[in-house]
Design an enzyme around this catalytic site. Sequence first.
Site, PDB file in Angstrom:
ATOM      1  N   THR A  36       0.825  -1.209   0.000  1.00  0.00           N
ATOM      2  CA  THR A  36       0.000   0.000   0.000  1.00  0.00           C
ATOM      3  C   THR A  36       0.859   1.258   0.000  1.00  0.00           C
ATOM      4  OG1 THR A  36      -1.716  -1.163   1.210  1.00  0.00           O
ATOM      5  CG2 THR A  36      -1.819   1.230   1.252  1.00  0.00           C
ATOM      6  N   SER A  82       1.500  -7.260  -0.420  1.00  0.00           N
ATOM      7  CA  SER A  82       2.127  -8.248   0.467  1.00  0.00           C
ATOM      8  C   SER A  82       1.372  -9.566   0.625  1.00  0.00           C
ATOM      9  CB  SER A  82       2.489  -7.632   1.811  1.00  0.00           C
ATOM     10  OG  SER A  82       1.380  -7.514   2.664  1.00  0.00           O
ATOM     11  N   THR A 115       1.394  -4.239   4.438  1.00  0.00           N
ATOM     12  CA  THR A 115       1.194  -4.499   5.870  1.00  0.00           C
ATOM     13  C   THR A 115       0.683  -5.905   6.176  1.00  0.00           C
ATOM     14  OG1 THR A 115      -0.996  -3.481   5.702  1.00  0.00           O
ATOM     15  CG2 THR A 115       0.809  -2.082   6.447  1.00  0.00           C
ATOM     16  N   ASP A 116       0.061  -6.572   5.187  1.00  0.00           N
ATOM     17  CA  ASP A 116      -0.594  -7.856   5.478  1.00  0.00           C
ATOM     18  C   ASP A 116       0.361  -8.933   5.984  1.00  0.00           C
ATOM     19  OD1 ASP A 116      -2.835  -6.586   4.663  1.00  0.00           O
ATOM     20  OD2 ASP A 116      -3.183  -7.787   2.870  1.00  0.00           O
TER      21      ASP A 116
END
Lengths: 285, 43
Positions: A36, A82, A115-116
């Site tokens: 992101t 991610s 971030t995942d």
Amino acid sequence: MRIKTATAFVLGLTMYLNGLFADEKPTVAILATGGTIAGTGTSASSNAYSAGDMAINTLIASAHGVENLANLKFNQVANIPSPDMNDEVWLKLAKAAQEYLDDDSISGIVITHGTDTMEETAYFLNLVLKTNKPVIITGAMRPATALSADDPIDLYNAVAAAASEEAKGKGVLIVMDDRIFDARDCSKTNTSTLDTFQSWNSGALGYIDFGHIKFYKAPLRKHTMDTEFNIKEIKFLPKVDIVSEYEGGITDILKFVASRPDVKGIVVAGVGDGNLYNGYRQAYV
Amino acid sequence: MDIDKLMFNTSDSLNSEKARVLLRLILTKTNEYDKIKKAFDTY
């Protein structure tokens, strides 16, 4: 009078030293993987976006003043959201990171990441990199085109941490939303909020306010230099699957996964403190 | 793997995704239960 003289002297000395070392900014390497933080949206008030669209040099331009913190080097290792993180990119990223860390001219590195799966990559690197230099992972919850995008301040803070003395010897750190976390304990806890990264069991190691770093503790579990793992020796990671326990039990799924010859280990996400359905509980040590 | 012969060990406070990371790494070194258990107590 004496105090004033001393203060004037110290001020003079500081100005002299600043002048002397003006060209000796630390050098930080930024390794970009997408996510992101490199995303562009369809509108400023929408969270619909395409992750990993922006190259790192475009991204860094939004973090005004970051060039005053360090000389920057860039390496676009990958450009993926991610959820698509995989072993191939992990090994490529870790090997590239180790090369920069072995370079005497580099003070520390920043890795930009979606971030995942950020917490998984952070813990992996925390165990396989051989360095005392700062290794900072950062990302963003909002694409760069959104209202109050978080990527400029996260990048600024991450570079400040990577260039700092304070972040040395603490393993891989996640810097998000003005907080500094250790790789082992930090998790993404909310799907959309900016303060999603938390270490629920142990708290943040410290805070970072427009590049000003305050640490309050350090991780005690072994990491980086003190582990038995070394990215230079790793060519392949054995397959391990995760099976989640729930009401009614997971015997059939566990049997299926265990029967696969390519699976070398299984993580069972048990209930409560890791409990398993009746019959397998006894096997738990 | 025979499901009746699986040996379980706690991941301590690691979540399942991070437990998987550590298990994969320690399996590059050993299959011995005690050593795997020690890794989860160490890292």
